[in-house]
Design a protein around this motif. Structure first.
Motif, PDB file in Angstrom:
ATOM      1  N   ALA A 188       0.780  -1.143   0.145  1.00 10.56           N
ATOM      2  CA  ALA A 188       0.154   0.074   0.131  1.00 10.56           C
ATOM      3  C   ALA A 188       0.938   1.192  -0.005  1.00 10.56           C
ATOM      4  N   LEU A 189       2.012   1.576   0.845  1.00 10.60           N
ATOM      5  CA  LEU A 189       2.703   2.427   1.117  1.00 10.60           C
ATOM      6  C   LEU A 189       3.508   2.679  -0.355  1.00 10.60           C
ATOM      7  N   ARG A 190       3.949   1.679  -1.223  1.00 11.13           N
ATOM      8  CA  ARG A 190       4.549   1.655  -2.501  1.00 11.13           C
ATOM      9  C   ARG A 190       3.755   2.846  -3.243  1.00 11.13           C
ATOM     10  N   GLU A 191       2.443   2.723  -3.235  1.00  8.71           N
ATOM     11  CA  GLU A 191       1.475   3.354  -4.143  1.00  8.71           C
ATOM     12  C   GLU A 191       1.568   4.986  -3.848  1.00  8.71           C
ATOM     13  N   THR A 192       2.333   5.255  -2.975  1.00  3.47           N
ATOM     14  CA  THR A 192       2.856   6.945  -2.774  1.00  3.47           C
ATOM     15  C   THR A 192       3.577   7.329  -4.066  1.00  3.47           C
ATOM     16  N   SER A 193       3.992   6.263  -4.801  1.00  2.74           N
ATOM     17  CA  SER A 193       4.796   6.519  -6.061  1.00  2.74           C
ATOM     18  C   SER A 193       3.980   7.751  -7.006  1.00  2.74           C
ATOM     19  N   ILE A 194       2.603   7.266  -6.991  1.00  3.28           N
ATOM     20  CA  ILE A 194       1.820   8.279  -7.844  1.00  3.28           C
ATOM     21  C   ILE A 194       1.886   9.674  -7.245  1.00  3.28           C
ATOM     22  N   LEU A 195       1.894  10.036  -6.096  1.00  6.91           N
ATOM     23  CA  LEU A 195       2.150  11.242  -5.420  1.00  6.91           C
ATOM     24  C   LEU A 195       3.175  12.056  -5.972  1.00  6.91           C
ATOM     25  N   PHE A 196       4.458  11.065  -5.744  1.00  7.59           N
ATOM     26  CA  PHE A 196       5.771  11.350  -6.338  1.00  7.59           C
ATOM     27  C   PHE A 196       5.864  11.664  -7.789  1.00  7.59           C
ATOM     28  N   ALA A 197       5.287  10.972  -8.670  1.00 11.22           N
ATOM     29  CA  ALA A 197       5.279  11.242 -10.209  1.00 11.22           C
ATOM     30  C   ALA A 197       4.797  12.633 -10.353  1.00 11.22           C
TER      31      ALA A 197
END
Length: 278
Positions: free
Chosen positions: A237-246
């Motif tokens: 779940a935490l890996r999906e913060t990649s969307i915010l980083f992108a």
């Protein structure tokens, strides 16, 4: 989950967004993706040869995953040729887990909770809002089929990898061989279709492509390490913060337009993915 592991997983999420940004940054997106694939081969071999061979039943799955990665990379490359990082990445990244969850519930008889169905609804609304922005902001509509094609390929290889890793006997070795097949199939397939002219000559392109490959492996390795000492669902779940980083990289580094709807859609997609994976 300790604070150190939390930071590590957030770092992995950043690296995943970073390698996508490096592909977008290259003067030739296809060339950058080709270099990334070339670099995947020695990285995969270095890991694979240090592990026992996967079970024979796993090899067809590994080859199938490599083939599916060819389509994933091709769709993603074409999407980045036509749209912003902050638009393409959330759609491609967010639609994939939604498709996997729905497929699992329908055909694999995976049990889903009410919050997970709520997460899928959030995902759908966020993706719809993000896609709507393409029309309202005057962006190229051609990015949408390629972004969704990338998501479909991601969902497909996610299911393939899940089944392949289960029968492999060693998930790390299995994924390493997927890296090898992925790199070989995309490299040879692209050269066969486009010729050697697709291979960049400029040193800058090789630096960017190799850096993207290293970031891609780093994102994967950190995530796997974190999953050995923290709850897998929480790490995923935490890996999906990649969307915010992108989205932030696209806005701050590339000067992409940031609207209220795009920001809201990104937050909805992240929230939906996190809920479906917890």
């Amino acid at each position: 989950m300790s604070f150190l592991v939390l930071l590590a997983v957030l770092g992995a999420a950043f690296l995943h967004a970073l390698w996508n940004a490096l592909i977008k940054l290259g003067t030739s997106r296809l060339g950058a993706m080709l270099i990334l694939s070339v670099a995947e081969i020695p990285i995969g071999l270095a890991i694979a040869l240090s592990r026992p061979l996967p079970a024979p039943e796993a090899w067809p799955w590994a080859v199938a995953a490599g083939c599916t990665h060819f389509f994933y990379k091709t769709f993603l490359t074409f999407a980045y040729d036509r749209g912003d990082l902050s638009r393409v990445y959330p759609i491609a990244r967010g639609a994939a887990p939604m498709a996997v969850a729905l497929f699992g519930a329908a055909f694999l008889h995976d049990e889903m909770t009410a919050p997970q169905y709520g997460g899928i609804l959030l995902l759908a609304l966020g993706i719809a809002l993000m896609a709507r922005g393409v029309f309202t902001d005057g962006e190229s509509r051609k990015l949408l089929p390629f972004a969704f094609g990338s998501a479909a390929a991601t969902a497909t290889y996610t299911l393939i990898d899940g089944l392949g890793a289960r029968v492999s006997g060693d998930a790390v070795a299995y994924v390493a061989w997927v890296f090898v097949f992925d790199g070989l199939i995309f490299t040879l397939g692209t050269l066969a279709l486009r010729g050697t002219d697709a291979l960049p000559r400029a040193p800058r392109a090789w630096v960017l492509g190799s850096a993207a490959s290293a970031a891609s492996y780093g994102a994967y390795a950190i995530s796997i390490w974190a999953m050995t000492i923290a709850p897998i669902a929480l790490v995923a779940a935490l890996r999906e913060t990649s969307i915010l980083f992108a989205v932030l990289i696209g806005w701050l580094a590339f000067g992409e337009r940031m609207t209220r709807d795009k920001a809201i859609a990104s937050l909805m997609i992240v929230a939906g993915v996190i809920v479906t994976r917890l």
